[in-house]
Write an enzyme that holds these catalytic residues in place. Sequence first.
Site, short mmCIF file in Angstrom:
data_model
loop_
_atom_site.label_atom_id
_atom_site.label_comp_id
_atom_site.label_asym_id
_atom_site.label_seq_id
_atom_site.Cartn_x
_atom_site.Cartn_y
_atom_site.Cartn_z
N GLU A 43 -1.64 -2.67 6.61
CA GLU A 43 -0.09 -2.21 6.54
C GLU A 43 0.34 -2.04 7.77
OE1 GLU A 43 1.86 1.30 4.75
OE2 GLU A 43 3.91 0.27 5.25
N ASP A 117 10.78 -2.32 13.34
CA ASP A 117 11.63 -2.19 14.04
C ASP A 117 12.66 -3.41 14.53
OD1 ASP A 117 13.64 -1.34 16.17
OD2 ASP A 117 12.19 0.26 16.92
N LYS A 121 17.93 -5.52 20.61
CA LYS A 121 18.29 -6.09 22.12
C LYS A 121 17.33 -7.97 22.32
CE LYS A 121 20.89 -3.06 24.52
NZ LYS A 121 19.78 -1.61 24.23
N ASP A 153 15.15 -5.01 5.50
CA ASP A 153 16.70 -4.16 5.07
C ASP A 153 17.60 -5.02 6.45
OD1 ASP A 153 15.55 -2.63 6.78
OD2 ASP A 153 18.00 -2.75 6.63
N THR A 190 9.14 1.25 -0.76
CA THR A 190 9.00 2.15 0.92
C THR A 190 10.09 3.20 1.58
OG1 THR A 190 9.76 1.77 2.37
CG2 THR A 190 8.00 0.24 2.01
N GLU A 191 9.90 4.48 1.81
CA GLU A 191 10.87 5.24 1.94
C GLU A 191 12.13 4.55 2.73
OE1 GLU A 191 7.83 5.34 3.46
OE2 GLU A 191 6.69 7.87 2.42
N TYR A 192 11.70 3.60 3.45
CA TYR A 192 13.05 2.91 4.20
C TYR A 192 13.81 2.02 3.48
CZ TYR A 192 12.04 4.38 9.09
OH TYR A 192 12.02 4.74 10.46
N GLU A 193 12.70 1.65 2.16
CA GLU A 193 14.17 0.82 1.56
C GLU A 193 14.26 1.37 0.75
OE1 GLU A 193 9.68 -1.97 -0.48
OE2 GLU A 193 11.69 -2.35 -2.28
#
Length: 625
Positions: A43, A117, A121, A153, A190-193
Site C-alpha cells: 500500500e 494526494d 495544479k 473520492d 480507509t480513514e479518508y474514505e
Amino acid sequence: MRQRKVKNLDYKYEAYSDILVWEPEEKRGHWNDLAKGKPIYIEIGCGKGKFISEMAARYPEHFFVAIEANQSVMLRAMEKIREAEITNVVFVPLVVESLADWFDDAEVDGIFLNFSDPLPKNYWYKRRLTYRERLNTYFKVLKEDGTVTFKTDNTGLFEFTMQELQAADLRILEITRDLHAENCPDNIETEYEAKFSGQGEKIKRVVLGRAKERAMAQIKSMAAFNGREIPLEDKVFAASGRAKKMIEEKGKDAVINATIGTLLDDKGELVVMSSVEKTIKTLTASEYAAYAPIAGTEGFKKAICRAAFGPYEVNSYVEVVATPGGTGAIRNTISNYSCPGDKVLTHNWHWAPYKSIAGEMGRGLEHFQMFDEEGKFNLADFEYKVNKLLRSQEHLVIILNTPANNPTGYNMSVEDWYGVKAVLDKVDMDKKVALLCDVAYIDFAGEDEETRAFIPVIDKLRSNILPIIAYSASKTFSLYGFRCAAMICLADSPEVAEEFARVCVYSSRASWSNSPRAPQTVIEKIFADPELLEEARVERRGDREMLLARGRAFNEEAEKVGLNIVPFNAGFFVTIPCDKPDEVCAKLEKKGVFLIPITGGVRVSVASIPEDQCRKLPAIIKSVL
Ligand code: PLP
C-alpha cells in the site's frame, strides 16, 4: 489539517524496529526473506493504517508492505498492527520515488493506492501516483497477473487516471464510480474514505491489469495499443475471403457464402437502387466536390428527417448532424454522452463493432439479455442493468438496434418500447441517459408506419433522457461505400437540442471532419422529386420482399429440421444459438458453408444468399451441431 509531529518520534520508533524497513533498496529481490513465500502486497500511502491493518487481519496468508512518508502518521498505523498482534505487515517510513528501486521485476502481487494526494495544479501531474510512468513502474515490479487497485473520492484525479491508464496500455478489470452504492463485500474503508463519503462524495475505484499478451513479438510492434485488444484479422472479411478462395478452387455451386451483411441479388451481385444510381449520374462538380457543412447540407437534413420519421410528426426539438455512416453516429453518441471508463449498455445479441467503437474511446460495453426464457424481450434484465450502471456512473448511453436487429432479425414491438420508456421514466433526474436507436435496417423490416411506430413512444421523454436516432443510408439507399447517415435528436428542450448539434459537430470536426457531400445531395434530390421518391420506394419494397422471402424460407426449414434459432422477424441476418461457435463454423467451412461465429452463436447473412440456399442451410447447420 497538518499532522503534528509526534514528540520523541525516534524513541517511539525504536519499539517497532522489528517491523520497520529503513533501507528497502537492500531488500530488492529478497522480500521473500520477510514474506516467507506469501504473496506480497504494497500500500503506497498507508496513513494511519486502517486499511492495511484490516487487510492484514483478513488475509493472514498474504504479506503486506505499507509505505508512508509521514512518520508521525505511520506511528499510528504501527500501533494498530501491534495492538491487533498482526505479524504479516512491515512498514517503510520513506517517500517512494520509484518502486523499481525497492522491488525487483515481478516480485509483487498487488499494489493499493488509496486516496492519494490529487496534486491538483496542472504542472504537478507527473508527481501524481497514477501518472503513466509511475503506472508503468508498478507493472514492472508486479507479477504477470498482478493488479493495481486505485481508490479516490477525487473526480479530477480519477478521470486523469482513466487517461493515464490508456497511455500506459493497461486494462480495466473492474471499475465503479460509486463504490458504496454497489455491494462490494471486499471493500475495506480507509480513514479518508469514511470522511469523504460521510460528506456525500462518491468513492471511485478502478482495478488495473496488464493488457493481454499481443500476438506480435514486442520488437516488431510499433502501435500504441492503449489497452485495446486488436485482432489480427476481421472475422467477416477473413471468412468471406476463404469462401471466395474455395469458389475459385471448387466452383460456385460447392459454396454457400453467407458472411457479408450487404444485400446481394440471387446472382450474388450487389443490389444498387437504380433510382439512386440515376441520381448519382446527375451530380455536377459543385454538388460533390465542395465540402459540405459539418452538420450536413440543409436540404439533406430535411430530407433525412422525412426518411427517418416516415409518416410520424414529432413534437420534440429536433437537430440533425450528418455522419459518415451509422458508425459515425454511434461514435459521436458515445463520445458526447458518456465518460471515459463508463460502460455503454446494449443487448447481448449485438453488432460486434459496438464494443470496439466504445473501447476506442476508453468505454466498456455491458449487455442485458435480449430475450427471456419465453423468447420475449427481456425488460426485467434491461431494467436491472440500467439501474446497476446508473448506480456507479452519471451518464449512460443505451444502444437498441431494432427493427431487424443485427444479428437476430428481431423487431422490438411497440409494447417493448413502452416497457423501455417505463424503465427510463423512473431514472433519477440527476442521471443523464442517451438512448441511441440504431435503425440501420429499418427499411427492410416492413412498411414505414409499422417500423416507425416506436417514434411516438420516444418523442418527448423526460428531460434527462435524450433519444437519438442513427439513420443510415448504407442499406436504405444502397450507399454503403458513399458513407452517409445522420444522427437525429429528439430533445425535450431547445437548449439540449442546440447543444446536441454543437457537441456532435465538434466531435465530427475532431475525427472525420465533414461528411461526403455527394450522397447528401443524392438524398436531397430524391426527396425533392416525387416521382423519383416513389421509384425508390417501389424498388426498396421489391428488395425487402426478396429479403423477407429468404428469411421466411430459412425459418420454415429450420422449423422442419428442428433447428433452434433466435427470435427472427425480418432483416439481413438470422442467428443460431450454440456453444463453441468458432468450432461450428470451422466444421461448416469443410462442407463449403461460410458463416460468422459470434458470441453465443453463429450468424447467417440471408441478405447475401438466394432463397434456395436459405432453404438448404438449416439442415446442414443442424448436421454439425
Ligand atoms: N448498426 C448496425 C447494427 C450495423 O449492422 C451496421 C453495419 O453493418 C451499422 C450500424 C453501421 O453501418 P454504416 O456505418 O455502414 O451505416
